[in-house]
Design a protein around this motif. Structure first.
Motif, PDB file in Angstrom:
ATOM      1  N   PRO A 266      -5.074   2.566   4.026  1.00  0.00           N
ATOM      2  CA  PRO A 266      -5.376   1.236   4.601  1.00  0.00           C
ATOM      3  C   PRO A 266      -4.412   0.146   4.192  1.00  0.00           C
ATOM      4  O   PRO A 266      -4.189  -0.806   4.953  1.00  0.00           O
ATOM      5  CB  PRO A 266      -6.787   0.949   4.077  1.00  0.00           C
ATOM      6  N   ASP A 267      -3.811   0.225   3.013  1.00  0.00           N
ATOM      7  CA  ASP A 267      -2.933  -0.850   2.547  1.00  0.00           C
ATOM      8  C   ASP A 267      -1.498  -0.690   3.010  1.00  0.00           C
ATOM      9  O   ASP A 267      -0.604  -1.426   2.568  1.00  0.00           O
ATOM     10  CB  ASP A 267      -2.982  -0.933   1.018  1.00  0.00           C
ATOM     11  N   GLY A 268      -1.222   0.270   3.903  1.00  0.00           N
ATOM     12  CA  GLY A 268       0.131   0.475   4.401  1.00  0.00           C
ATOM     13  C   GLY A 268       0.922   1.509   3.629  1.00  0.00           C
ATOM     14  O   GLY A 268       2.040   1.852   4.025  1.00  0.00           O
ATOM     15  N   SER A 269       0.378   1.986   2.539  1.00  0.00           N
ATOM     16  CA  SER A 269       1.044   3.040   1.788  1.00  0.00           C
ATOM     17  C   SER A 269       0.713   4.402   2.414  1.00  0.00           C
ATOM     18  O   SER A 269      -0.101   4.505   3.338  1.00  0.00           O
ATOM     19  CB  SER A 269       0.618   3.002   0.320  1.00  0.00           C
ATOM     20  N   GLU A 312      -3.573   5.500  -5.052  1.00  0.00           N
ATOM     21  CA  GLU A 312      -2.499   4.944  -5.871  1.00  0.00           C
ATOM     22  C   GLU A 312      -2.384   5.596  -7.236  1.00  0.00           C
ATOM     23  O   GLU A 312      -1.424   5.346  -7.970  1.00  0.00           O
ATOM     24  CB  GLU A 312      -2.702   3.430  -6.031  1.00  0.00           C
ATOM     25  N   TRP A 340       2.247   9.171  -3.940  1.00  0.00           N
ATOM     26  CA  TRP A 340       1.824   7.917  -3.323  1.00  0.00           C
ATOM     27  C   TRP A 340       3.084   7.119  -3.048  1.00  0.00           C
ATOM     28  O   TRP A 340       3.840   6.776  -3.973  1.00  0.00           O
ATOM     29  CB  TRP A 340       0.884   7.146  -4.250  1.00  0.00           C
ATOM     30  N   GLU A 342       5.066   3.855  -1.297  1.00  0.00           N
ATOM     31  CA  GLU A 342       4.996   2.483  -0.785  1.00  0.00           C
ATOM     32  C   GLU A 342       6.290   2.211  -0.016  1.00  0.00           C
ATOM     33  O   GLU A 342       7.316   1.873  -0.628  1.00  0.00           O
ATOM     34  CB  GLU A 342       4.834   1.496  -1.931  1.00  0.00           C
TER      35      GLU A 342
END
Length: 465
Positions: A266-269, A312, A340, A342
């Protein structure tokens, strides 16, 4: 025929038990089947039966459905003295046609003849019916032989077929399995003793063919299961390009079931993972493969959930996965790596559990990211793993893979990993810029295995755009 040591054969033509390879003996011996149809064949020599034994031995040594079909065709052609042949199987999910001495175009031409009018007409639905000559004389008046359809006569004339002899392949337990037909260039007819030898041979071949067809259906079912458990597409993520390849090992040799996945968080990662669930060992056969595939599917599904909850923290994700493995599959172990990523920050955090170390490919070369300092999941009473953090630049490519790829690169796992790293570093620049081409390049460079692969091959590449 093949020279052979004299054998004491009953005049009824019974094949002695000593001539039947052990792999082809069953509860209903060939002698018992022959006793139900006694006949005299003085023209059949001991050397003929020795040749039949030789061909039966080749049949027993056949491995897999394709090899079995090729062997049946070649041996039947030798026993009949026919230069060409065609075998068709009728089992659901395993139907196929295989030719001998026929190229693809010729095989395709024969397949255009409707089954009810082709060389197999009348045999595909019957069990134990003797073979018979179908095309006696192509030059004769078509009305003289109504069994030969105009289309079959036309195709036979195009291919230069003068006659053919067909034999059903069937067992009482399994019913009709298929039919084999051997073609002659001239309008001839095989001698009675040759017919008898091929009939005996097909009686030997049918049970083995039934076994191979059942194994092929199991293989297809398991392959469908495994494909269904892997992602059909990878997510589209801004700043990151993804590609993957999966080459399963043959079910008769598989020792594991591998997975790969990419989870858009959901956070773009993005969570990237590859792993391998250990199976029941080499030679366990296709019956054990669905169990390893099912376990792999459960772990992959669970890992997706863990990635959403705590993606994360790769150590926590693999720790949860290890607890699930011990709870649901206490007799199995697994290796895995979870990263993970980013994309905006060009940052990678990952952990591994007894898995091959990932490779980071940069403008300066390719280097391992050491994550194999931990044991596989399920091996220790308390699993722990180090957490690895590293930065990347635009254009860098992260390569995750399973043991199957490394073993294709070298005689040992260590040598294969070293060769894989060199191949990644030496890949052309334009190839490194495209993850899909990069995966294809590695599969091309590693080549085909010298022996049947025992490990699935999985590779997942992610390039920072």
């Amino acid at each position: 025929m093949t020279d052979a040591k004299p054998l004491d054969l009953p005049r009824s033509g019974e094949l002695p038990r000593a001539l039947v390879p052990a792999a082809l003996r069953g509860p209903e011996r060939l002698q018992d089947r022959l006793a139900a149809h006694p006949s005299e064949h003085p023209e059949t020599t001991k050397a003929d039966y020795a040749a039949l034994h030789e061909h039966a031995g080749r049949l027993a040594a056949a491995r897999g459905l394709a090899d079995t079909l090729d062997t049946v065709l070649a041996s039947g052609a030798a026993l009949l003295g026919a230069p060409r042949g065609l075998i068709t199987t009728t089992a659901r999910g395993s139907a196929r046609a295989v030719g001998l001495g026929l190229d693809r175009a010729e095989l395709g031409a024969l397949e255009t003849v409707p089954a009810e009018h082709g060389p197999f007409a009348g045999l595909l639905s019957e069990t134990g019916r003797p073979g018979r000559l179908l095309i006696a004389d192509l030059a004769a008046d078509p009305a003289a032989d109504p069994a030969v359809s105009p289309r079959l006569r036309e195709v036979a004339a195009q291919l230069g077929l003068g006659a053919c002899y067909a034999q059903p392949l069937a067992t009482e337990a399994d019913g009709p399995l298929g039919t084999a037909v051997w073609f002659y260039d001239e309008a001839t007819e095989p001698e009675p003793y040759r017919r008898r030898l091929v009939q005996l041979y097909c009686e030997l071949a049918a049970p083995l063919l039934a076994t191979q067809l059942a194994a092929e259906r199991a293989r297809q079912s398991t392959e469908a299961l495994r494909r269904g458990l892997l992602p059909d597409r990878l997510p589209t993520v801004p700043g990151l390009r993804l590609a993957a390849r999966c080459v399963p090992a043959g079910l008769d040799h598989a020792t594991s079931s591998d997975w790969y996945d990419a989870i858009a968080l959901p956070d773009g990662s993005v969570g990237l993972t590859v792993g391998s669930v250990l199976g029941d060992g080499p030679g366990a056969g296709p019956d054990s493969a669905p169990g390893a595939a099912t376990a792999m599917g459960r772990l992959r599904s669970a890992l997706r959930a863990y990635a959403v909850l705590e993606g994360e923290d790769p150590v926590s994700v693999l720790g949860d996965l290890e607890l699930l493995l011990k709870t649901t599959e206490p007799s199995r172990s697994a290796t895995a790596v979870y990263a993970w990523v980013e994309p905006d920050e060009h940052r990678i955090t990952l952990a591994g559990a007894g898995h091959c170390p990932p490779v980071l490919v940069t403008r300066y070369g390719a280097n391992f990211v050491e994550t194999s300092l931990s044991a596989p999941l399920g091996m220790l009473s308390c699993w722990e793993a180090p957490r690895v953090e590293l930065g990347a630049e635009r254009g860098d490519l992260l390569l995750l893979y399973t043991e199957g790829l490394a073993r294709r690169f070298g005689p040992t796992l260590h040598a294969g990993q070293a060769a894989l790293r060199r191949a990644a570093a030496d890949a052309p620049r334009d190839v490194r810029h495209d993850p899909d081409r990069f995966c294809a390049h590695l599969l091309t460079v590693c080549g085909e295995p010298d022996s049947p692969a025992t490990d699935d091959l999985v590779v997942l590449a992610a390039r920072f755009a």
